[in-house]
Scaffold this motif. Structure first.
Motif, PDB file in Angstrom:
ATOM      1  N   VAL A  55       0.859  -1.185   0.000  1.00  0.00           N
ATOM      2  CA  VAL A  55       0.000   0.000   0.000  1.00  0.00           C
ATOM      3  C   VAL A  55       0.896   1.237   0.000  1.00  0.00           C
ATOM      4  O   VAL A  55       1.785   1.369   0.843  1.00  0.00           O
ATOM      5  CB  VAL A  55      -0.934   0.014   1.232  1.00  0.00           C
ATOM      6  CG1 VAL A  55      -1.744   1.298   1.284  1.00  0.00           C
ATOM      7  CG2 VAL A  55      -1.840  -1.207   1.230  1.00  0.00           C
ATOM      8  N   CYS A  56       0.678   2.117  -0.964  1.00  0.00           N
ATOM      9  CA  CYS A  56       1.465   3.352  -1.071  1.00  0.00           C
ATOM     10  C   CYS A  56       0.715   4.544  -0.499  1.00  0.00           C
ATOM     11  O   CYS A  56       1.333   5.487  -0.004  1.00  0.00           O
ATOM     12  CB  CYS A  56       1.809   3.636  -2.531  1.00  0.00           C
ATOM     13  SG  CYS A  56       2.837   2.353  -3.230  1.00  0.00           S
ATOM     14  N   ALA A  64      -7.304   1.866  -1.672  1.00  0.00           N
ATOM     15  CA  ALA A  64      -5.875   1.796  -1.378  1.00  0.00           C
ATOM     16  C   ALA A  64      -5.103   1.822  -2.693  1.00  0.00           C
ATOM     17  O   ALA A  64      -5.401   1.052  -3.606  1.00  0.00           O
ATOM     18  CB  ALA A  64      -5.561   0.516  -0.620  1.00  0.00           C
ATOM     19  N   LEU A  65      -4.133   2.715  -2.786  1.00  0.00           N
ATOM     20  CA  LEU A  65      -3.244   2.759  -3.940  1.00  0.00           C
ATOM     21  C   LEU A  65      -2.107   1.792  -3.660  1.00  0.00           C
ATOM     22  O   LEU A  65      -1.400   1.926  -2.653  1.00  0.00           O
ATOM     23  CB  LEU A  65      -2.711   4.166  -4.164  1.00  0.00           C
ATOM     24  CG  LEU A  65      -1.748   4.346  -5.336  1.00  0.00           C
ATOM     25  CD1 LEU A  65      -2.442   4.006  -6.652  1.00  0.00           C
ATOM     26  CD2 LEU A  65      -1.218   5.766  -5.367  1.00  0.00           C
ATOM     27  N   CYS A  66      -1.957   0.792  -4.525  1.00  0.00           N
ATOM     28  CA  CYS A  66      -0.991  -0.287  -4.297  1.00  0.00           C
ATOM     29  C   CYS A  66       0.006  -0.380  -5.442  1.00  0.00           C
ATOM     30  O   CYS A  66      -0.300  -0.015  -6.583  1.00  0.00           O
ATOM     31  CB  CYS A  66      -1.723  -1.624  -4.179  1.00  0.00           C
ATOM     32  SG  CYS A  66      -2.909  -1.698  -2.840  1.00  0.00           S
ATOM     33  N   GLN A  67       1.196  -0.887  -5.123  1.00  0.00           N
ATOM     34  CA  GLN A  67       2.215  -1.164  -6.122  1.00  0.00           C
ATOM     35  C   GLN A  67       2.706  -2.592  -5.939  1.00  0.00           C
ATOM     36  O   GLN A  67       2.751  -3.108  -4.822  1.00  0.00           O
ATOM     37  CB  GLN A  67       3.398  -0.208  -5.988  1.00  0.00           C
ATOM     38  CG  GLN A  67       3.089   1.201  -6.396  1.00  0.00           C
ATOM     39  CD  GLN A  67       4.324   2.087  -6.359  1.00  0.00           C
ATOM     40  OE1 GLN A  67       5.272   1.815  -5.625  1.00  0.00           O
ATOM     41  NE2 GLN A  67       4.307   3.151  -7.143  1.00  0.00           N
ATOM     42  N   TRP A  68       3.098  -3.211  -7.059  1.00  0.00           N
ATOM     43  CA  TRP A  68       3.657  -4.549  -7.045  1.00  0.00           C
ATOM     44  C   TRP A  68       4.514  -4.711  -8.289  1.00  0.00           C
ATOM     45  O   TRP A  68       4.444  -3.898  -9.216  1.00  0.00           O
ATOM     46  CB  TRP A  68       2.560  -5.608  -6.980  1.00  0.00           C
ATOM     47  CG  TRP A  68       1.708  -5.704  -8.210  1.00  0.00           C
ATOM     48  CD1 TRP A  68       1.824  -6.613  -9.220  1.00  0.00           C
ATOM     49  CD2 TRP A  68       0.613  -4.855  -8.572  1.00  0.00           C
ATOM     50  NE1 TRP A  68       0.874  -6.396 -10.184  1.00  0.00           N
ATOM     51  CE2 TRP A  68       0.115  -5.308  -9.813  1.00  0.00           C
ATOM     52  CE3 TRP A  68      -0.003  -3.760  -7.974  1.00  0.00           C
ATOM     53  CZ2 TRP A  68      -0.962  -4.718 -10.453  1.00  0.00           C
ATOM     54  CZ3 TRP A  68      -1.062  -3.152  -8.617  1.00  0.00           C
ATOM     55  CH2 TRP A  68      -1.542  -3.633  -9.844  1.00  0.00           C
ATOM     56  N   ILE A  69       5.335  -5.734  -8.302  1.00  0.00           N
ATOM     57  CA  ILE A  69       6.202  -5.997  -9.442  1.00  0.00           C
ATOM     58  C   ILE A  69       5.693  -7.248 -10.160  1.00  0.00           C
ATOM     59  O   ILE A  69       5.477  -8.286  -9.532  1.00  0.00           O
ATOM     60  CB  ILE A  69       7.662  -6.175  -9.003  1.00  0.00           C
ATOM     61  CG1 ILE A  69       8.170  -4.872  -8.390  1.00  0.00           C
ATOM     62  CG2 ILE A  69       8.533  -6.617 -10.180  1.00  0.00           C
ATOM     63  CD1 ILE A  69       9.563  -4.944  -7.805  1.00  0.00           C
ATOM     64  N   SER A  70       5.491  -7.123 -11.463  1.00  0.00           N
ATOM     65  CA  SER A  70       5.034  -8.233 -12.286  1.00  0.00           C
ATOM     66  C   SER A  70       5.944  -8.325 -13.504  1.00  0.00           C
ATOM     67  O   SER A  70       6.048  -7.356 -14.261  1.00  0.00           O
ATOM     68  CB  SER A  70       3.580  -8.006 -12.718  1.00  0.00           C
ATOM     69  OG  SER A  70       3.148  -9.032 -13.570  1.00  0.00           O
ATOM     70  N   SER A  76       1.012  -0.380 -10.728  1.00  0.00           N
ATOM     71  CA  SER A  76       0.318   0.425  -9.727  1.00  0.00           C
ATOM     72  C   SER A  76      -1.168   0.482 -10.069  1.00  0.00           C
ATOM     73  O   SER A  76      -1.531   0.598 -11.244  1.00  0.00           O
ATOM     74  CB  SER A  76       0.903   1.837  -9.707  1.00  0.00           C
ATOM     75  OG  SER A  76       0.246   2.627  -8.757  1.00  0.00           O
ATOM     76  N   ALA A  77      -2.016   0.366  -9.056  1.00  0.00           N
ATOM     77  CA  ALA A  77      -3.466   0.471  -9.246  1.00  0.00           C
ATOM     78  C   ALA A  77      -4.111   0.733  -7.893  1.00  0.00           C
ATOM     79  O   ALA A  77      -3.513   0.483  -6.845  1.00  0.00           O
ATOM     80  CB  ALA A  77      -4.034  -0.798  -9.865  1.00  0.00           C
ATOM     81  N   SER A  78      -5.337   1.238  -7.923  1.00  0.00           N
ATOM     82  CA  SER A  78      -6.083   1.426  -6.675  1.00  0.00           C
ATOM     83  C   SER A  78      -7.168   0.359  -6.586  1.00  0.00           C
ATOM     84  O   SER A  78      -7.716  -0.078  -7.605  1.00  0.00           O
ATOM     85  CB  SER A  78      -6.697   2.823  -6.606  1.00  0.00           C
ATOM     86  OG  SER A  78      -7.619   3.017  -7.658  1.00  0.00           O
ATOM     87  N   PHE A  79      -7.447  -0.072  -5.356  1.00  0.00           N
ATOM     88  CA  PHE A  79      -8.428  -1.127  -5.109  1.00  0.00           C
ATOM     89  C   PHE A  79      -9.297  -0.738  -3.920  1.00  0.00           C
ATOM     90  O   PHE A  79      -8.788  -0.217  -2.921  1.00  0.00           O
ATOM     91  CB  PHE A  79      -7.730  -2.452  -4.768  1.00  0.00           C
ATOM     92  CG  PHE A  79      -6.823  -2.960  -5.845  1.00  0.00           C
ATOM     93  CD1 PHE A  79      -7.325  -3.722  -6.888  1.00  0.00           C
ATOM     94  CD2 PHE A  79      -5.465  -2.685  -5.819  1.00  0.00           C
ATOM     95  CE1 PHE A  79      -6.490  -4.198  -7.884  1.00  0.00           C
ATOM     96  CE2 PHE A  79      -4.623  -3.158  -6.808  1.00  0.00           C
ATOM     97  CZ  PHE A  79      -5.137  -3.913  -7.847  1.00  0.00           C
ATOM     98  N   PRO A  80     -10.603  -1.047  -3.970  1.00  0.00           N
ATOM     99  CA  PRO A  80     -11.450  -0.889  -2.784  1.00  0.00           C
ATOM    100  C   PRO A  80     -10.975  -1.859  -1.692  1.00  0.00           C
ATOM    101  O   PRO A  80     -10.516  -2.966  -2.002  1.00  0.00           O
ATOM    102  CB  PRO A  80     -12.850  -1.271  -3.266  1.00  0.00           C
ATOM    103  CG  PRO A  80     -12.786  -1.212  -4.764  1.00  0.00           C
ATOM    104  CD  PRO A  80     -11.360  -1.487  -5.139  1.00  0.00           C
TER     105      PRO A  80
END
Length: 90
Positions: A55-56, A64-70, A76-80
């Motif tokens: 969570v950023c 929640a604005l989240c980041q991950w490595i794929s 980066s994307a936001s999720f409820p």
């Protein structure tokens, strides 16, 4: 209707009409825990599974604005919050 008896010995429709059930009648379903709040730095994942995300930030709408490595690329994307759970929850 299904007439097959279970551990109670009564046909399914008899148990439905009388409202008599026992623990063997229940189907165990698992749901990961809900998050009520998050803070930057929390490790989360989608309730449906997937990658570890960090969570950023929290947005004004509560997402929640989240980041991950794929595949080596920072995503980066936001999720409820209802879509997220603690990383590693099973």
């Amino acid at each position: 209707m299904n007439q097959a008896p279970n551990n109670s010995g009564k046909p399914w429709n008899d148990r439905v009409s009388t409202g008599t059930f026992n623990a063997a009648d229940l189907v165990k379903c698992y749901a990961p825990p809900n998050l009520h709040s998050v803070m930057p730095g929390n490790r989360v994942m989608l309730r449906s599974g997937g990658s570890e995300m960090t969570v950023c930030d929290t947005l004004s709408n509560g997402d929640a604005l989240c980041q991950w490595i794929s595949a080596g690329v920072l995503q980066s994307a936001s999720f409820p919050l209802v879509c997220l759970t603690c990383f590693g929850a099973r």
